[in-house]
Write a protein that holds these residues in place. Structure first.
Motif, short mmCIF file in Angstrom:
data_model
loop_
_atom_site.label_atom_id
_atom_site.label_comp_id
_atom_site.label_asym_id
_atom_site.label_seq_id
_atom_site.Cartn_x
_atom_site.Cartn_y
_atom_site.Cartn_z
N CYS A 66 0.82 -1.22 0.00
CA CYS A 66 0.00 0.00 0.00
C CYS A 66 0.85 1.26 0.00
N GLN A 67 2.15 1.12 0.24
CA GLN A 67 3.12 2.21 0.25
C GLN A 67 2.88 3.24 1.35
N HIS B 95 1.16 2.69 9.70
CA HIS B 95 -0.15 3.12 9.20
C HIS B 95 -0.58 2.30 7.99
N CYS B 96 -0.08 1.09 7.88
CA CYS B 96 -0.41 0.21 6.75
C CYS B 96 -1.92 -0.01 6.69
N LEU B 97 -2.46 0.05 5.49
CA LEU B 97 -3.91 -0.11 5.28
C LEU B 97 -4.28 -1.47 4.69
N CYS B 98 -3.32 -2.34 4.51
CA CYS B 98 -3.57 -3.60 3.79
C CYS B 98 -4.67 -4.45 4.40
N GLU B 99 -4.80 -4.45 5.71
CA GLU B 99 -5.86 -5.25 6.34
C GLU B 99 -7.25 -4.76 5.95
N LEU B 100 -7.37 -3.50 5.58
CA LEU B 100 -8.67 -2.93 5.22
C LEU B 100 -8.96 -3.01 3.72
N ILE B 101 -7.95 -3.32 2.92
CA ILE B 101 -8.13 -3.33 1.47
C ILE B 101 -8.81 -4.64 1.07
N PRO B 102 -9.99 -4.55 0.45
CA PRO B 102 -10.68 -5.78 0.03
C PRO B 102 -10.06 -6.35 -1.23
#
Length: 194
Positions: free
Chosen positions: A9-10, A15-22
């Motif tokens: 997610c860069q 603050h990684c957002l990968c867990e929220l990305i469907p």
């Protein structure tokens, strides 16, 4: 010294957002053409959209090779003279490809200017009256949406009754994180309460 970032997610690792990305499927194919000035932006919503949709591709450049898909007609999601409502394509089914320029309005227009094949595509636009959830920036005009919001709105129309709101989860978390980092009092003073 720069902070370590997530390779996907860069975002900074904290603050990684990968867990929220469907990982959503869509009948509509998406090609997102991002102006290079947006690629390193902290609020890169085009990247979030491309990561969250299995049938999406993100390309970053100012000039792009002509990209024609022989299997399906391509439409440019960008308002302008002669643009059809995106709802007019709702019956196209899986034979549709939507090309979405990503950048400020000025940079998106430049992408069209330097890529004549892109400007020559038939255009579709979203309905009037949509409101952005992007509370960090003032919209340059009524109905202006971030790239991810425009993609979700288009897919909600094209693939109704299916909804793509789940794609907005990392976007909303990103906004909330930025507001928290700014301090809610400062944000409300500068942007007004909502």
């Amino acid at each position: 010294m720069s902070r370590p970032c997530c390779s996907r997610c860069q975002r900074p690792l904290a603050h990684c957002l990968c867990e929220l990305i469907p990982a959503l499927d869509s009948r509509t194919r998406l090609l997102i053409l991002q102006h290079p000035s947006e690629a390193g932006h902290a609020l890169n919503t085009a990247r979030l959209a491309a990561l969250g949709l299995r049938n999406a591709q993100l390309k970053i450049a100012e000039r792009f090779e002509e990209d024609v898909d022989a299997d399906r007609p391509s439409y440019l999601l960008f308002p302008g003279e002669g643009a059809l409502p995106v709802s007019s394509l709702a019956d196209a089914g899986s034979s549709l490809r939507l090309i979405v320029p990503d950048g400020t309005w000025r940079k998106a227009r430049k992408l069209l200017h330097v890529n004549p094949w892109l400007a020559a595509l038939p255009r579709v636009e979203l309905p009037a009256g949509l409101t952005s959830r992007y509370r960090l920036r003032k919209a340059p005009m009524p109905g202006a949406l971030s790239t991810i919001e425009a993609i979700v709105a288009a897919l909600d129309i094209l693939e109704s009754p299916r909804r793509y709101d789940e794609l907005l989860r990392p976007f909303e978390a990103l906004i909330e994180g930025q507001i928290s980092a700014m301090g809610s009092e400062v944000f409300q003073r500068n942007h007004g309460s909502r």
